[in-house]
Design a protein around this motif. Sequence first.
Motif, PDB file in Angstrom:
ATOM      1  N   GLY A  20       0.815  -1.210   0.000  1.00 26.50           N
ATOM      2  CA  GLY A  20       0.000   0.000   0.000  1.00 26.50           C
ATOM      3  C   GLY A  20       0.844   1.254   0.000  1.00 26.50           C
ATOM      4  N   VAL A  21       1.913   1.246   0.804  1.00 31.73           N
ATOM      5  CA  VAL A  21       2.797   2.421   0.849  1.00 31.73           C
ATOM      6  C   VAL A  21       3.446   2.659  -0.512  1.00 31.73           C
ATOM      7  CG1 VAL A  21       4.927   3.341   1.843  1.00 31.73           C
ATOM      8  CG2 VAL A  21       3.243   2.228   3.321  1.00 31.73           C
ATOM      9  N   LEU A  22       3.919   1.575  -1.150  1.00 25.45           N
ATOM     10  CA  LEU A  22       4.558   1.707  -2.469  1.00 25.45           C
ATOM     11  C   LEU A  22       3.584   2.226  -3.521  1.00 25.45           C
ATOM     12  CD1 LEU A  22       6.735  -1.547  -2.505  1.00 25.45           C
ATOM     13  CD2 LEU A  22       7.494   0.818  -2.144  1.00 25.45           C
ATOM     14  N   VAL A  23       2.344   1.719  -3.474  1.00 27.30           N
ATOM     15  CA  VAL A  23       1.326   2.181  -4.425  1.00 27.30           C
ATOM     16  C   VAL A  23       1.066   3.665  -4.225  1.00 27.30           C
ATOM     17  CG1 VAL A  23      -1.111   2.019  -5.053  1.00 27.30           C
ATOM     18  CG2 VAL A  23       0.235  -0.064  -4.720  1.00 27.30           C
ATOM     19  N   ALA A  24       0.976   4.105  -2.971  1.00 27.08           N
ATOM     20  CA  ALA A  24       0.701   5.503  -2.682  1.00 27.08           C
ATOM     21  C   ALA A  24       1.849   6.412  -3.115  1.00 27.08           C
ATOM     22  CB  ALA A  24       0.424   5.685  -1.192  1.00 27.08           C
ATOM     23  N   LEU A  25       3.106   5.939  -3.013  1.00 30.86           N
ATOM     24  CA  LEU A  25       4.259   6.768  -3.315  1.00 30.86           C
ATOM     25  C   LEU A  25       4.656   6.749  -4.794  1.00 30.86           C
ATOM     26  CD1 LEU A  25       6.574   5.957  -0.253  1.00 30.86           C
ATOM     27  CD2 LEU A  25       5.219   8.040  -0.635  1.00 30.86           C
ATOM     28  N   LEU A  26       4.461   5.598  -5.438  1.00 27.95           N
ATOM     29  CA  LEU A  26       5.017   5.430  -6.776  1.00 27.95           C
ATOM     30  C   LEU A  26       3.983   5.470  -7.899  1.00 27.95           C
ATOM     31  CD1 LEU A  26       7.572   2.562  -5.949  1.00 27.95           C
ATOM     32  CD2 LEU A  26       7.957   5.043  -5.983  1.00 27.95           C
ATOM     33  N   TYR A  29      -2.371   6.227  -7.699  1.00 27.54           N
ATOM     34  CA  TYR A  29      -3.484   5.716  -6.890  1.00 27.54           C
ATOM     35  C   TYR A  29      -3.172   5.910  -5.395  1.00 27.54           C
ATOM     36  CZ  TYR A  29      -4.726   3.520 -11.302  1.00 27.54           C
ATOM     37  OH  TYR A  29      -5.056   3.295 -12.617  1.00 27.54           O
ATOM     38  N   VAL A  30      -3.074   7.161  -4.995  1.00 25.17           N
ATOM     39  CA  VAL A  30      -2.675   7.473  -3.629  1.00 25.17           C
ATOM     40  C   VAL A  30      -3.710   6.973  -2.607  1.00 25.17           C
ATOM     41  CG1 VAL A  30      -2.110   9.321  -2.009  1.00 25.17           C
ATOM     42  CG2 VAL A  30      -1.375   9.478  -4.402  1.00 25.17           C
ATOM     43  N   VAL A  31      -4.964   7.267  -2.865  1.00 28.48           N
ATOM     44  CA  VAL A  31      -6.019   6.886  -1.913  1.00 28.48           C
ATOM     45  C   VAL A  31      -6.098   5.367  -1.771  1.00 28.48           C
ATOM     46  CG1 VAL A  31      -8.500   6.938  -1.440  1.00 28.48           C
ATOM     47  CG2 VAL A  31      -7.341   8.972  -2.359  1.00 28.48           C
ATOM     48  N   GLY A  33      -3.730   3.230  -2.346  1.00 26.90           N
ATOM     49  CA  GLY A  33      -2.537   2.766  -1.646  1.00 26.90           C
ATOM     50  C   GLY A  33      -2.646   2.975  -0.145  1.00 26.90           C
ATOM     51  N   LEU A  34      -3.181   4.130   0.241  1.00 24.63           N
ATOM     52  CA  LEU A  34      -3.337   4.410   1.667  1.00 24.63           C
ATOM     53  C   LEU A  34      -4.342   3.455   2.325  1.00 24.63           C
ATOM     54  CD1 LEU A  34      -3.330   8.325   1.692  1.00 24.63           C
ATOM     55  CD2 LEU A  34      -1.494   6.778   2.418  1.00 24.63           C
ATOM     56  N   ILE A  35      -5.369   3.065   1.580  1.00 24.12           N
ATOM     57  CA  ILE A  35      -6.340   2.111   2.108  1.00 24.12           C
ATOM     58  C   ILE A  35      -5.683   0.765   2.360  1.00 24.12           C
ATOM     59  CG2 ILE A  35      -8.413   0.783   1.567  1.00 24.12           C
ATOM     60  CD1 ILE A  35      -9.477   3.252   0.104  1.00 24.12           C
ATOM     61  N   PHE A  36      -4.865   0.310   1.374  1.00 23.09           N
ATOM     62  CA  PHE A  36      -4.150  -0.958   1.548  1.00 23.09           C
ATOM     63  C   PHE A  36      -3.193  -0.878   2.742  1.00 23.09           C
ATOM     64  CE2 PHE A  36      -5.291  -2.073  -2.892  1.00 23.09           C
ATOM     65  CZ  PHE A  36      -5.662  -3.390  -2.683  1.00 23.09           C
ATOM     66  N   ALA A  37      -2.451   0.232   2.843  1.00 20.43           N
ATOM     67  CA  ALA A  37      -1.481   0.385   3.927  1.00 20.43           C
ATOM     68  C   ALA A  37      -2.168   0.411   5.291  1.00 20.43           C
ATOM     69  CB  ALA A  37      -0.673   1.662   3.726  1.00 20.43           C
ATOM     70  N   ALA A  38      -3.260   1.173   5.387  1.00 17.83           N
ATOM     71  CA  ALA A  38      -3.980   1.269   6.659  1.00 17.83           C
ATOM     72  C   ALA A  38      -4.572  -0.079   7.056  1.00 17.83           C
ATOM     73  CB  ALA A  38      -5.072   2.329   6.553  1.00 17.83           C
ATOM     74  N   SER A  39      -5.108  -0.810   6.063  1.00 21.69           N
ATOM     75  CA  SER A  39      -5.688  -2.124   6.351  1.00 21.69           C
ATOM     76  C   SER A  39      -4.629  -3.089   6.863  1.00 21.69           C
ATOM     77  CB  SER A  39      -6.352  -2.694   5.097  1.00 21.69           C
ATOM     78  OG  SER A  39      -7.408  -1.859   4.660  1.00 21.69           O
ATOM     79  N   GLY A  40      -3.466  -3.110   6.194  1.00 21.82           N
ATOM     80  CA  GLY A  40      -2.389  -3.997   6.618  1.00 21.82           C
ATOM     81  C   GLY A  40      -1.890  -3.669   8.014  1.00 21.82           C
TER      82      GLY A  40
END
Length: 240
Positions: A20-26, A29-31, A33-40
Amino acid sequence: MFDKPNQLIFYVNVILAVFGVLVALLTGYVVLGLIFAASGLLLVYEQIRQNKSAFTIADLRKTLTIHDTGGSKATLTQTQMTTACHAGNSEYWFRNIRALGSTGNFKVNGDDPAEQKIENGNYQVCMKFPPGLKAIEGSDLTLSYEYNDAFTQTEGILSHVVDDDTRQLRLIVELPQGRPISSARFFCKQNGVEEALLPPVVTGQTKIEADIRNPKLGTEYCLQWHWPEEGVIKKISRLF
């Protein structure tokens, strides 16, 4: 920290958070990515929280039954759905068992305890899981024991100290006919500080119930009641 099945789940949750962090940074799809990161991260936190104790309890019901108006004979039954957090957990200890009077005749699922001891005036009772029982899938445990001369005063209390992560705690007191309660309250104690909780439910002046969801670890929950002094006639009648 975790057994093998839990380790695999932990690594999957960590990978989900990193992904999720990588998706948000790279990517754009920031939102997402943040959803994936927060869920994990939430799943990792929940797993660590659950594994702080050796067991988790889905539902714990503690019932005190007083058999006579003098409060000299009583039985306690504690039932709970218990799940081991690790496959290697082969025994369960019931702790913090105490009373003003004497306590004895301990049974776990109808059998004698595997081990029993007293520390600082508190009883501890051990139940060992049978070799074929998978405690990590959950098991119903029932502890029962008897009190003698423990509730002879005008004030009585049923308490429980939360030693394991518990989802639901219910305390029940069943009193004999002929000596109704005059008042009851439900409260908790932690670090010497007392906190009032919602009033218990009283039925027919002889049954008191209180429950709480997600009780705090290390906290003692108390169901207290007052009843009048037993009459002289009843005291005499119990002697014959």
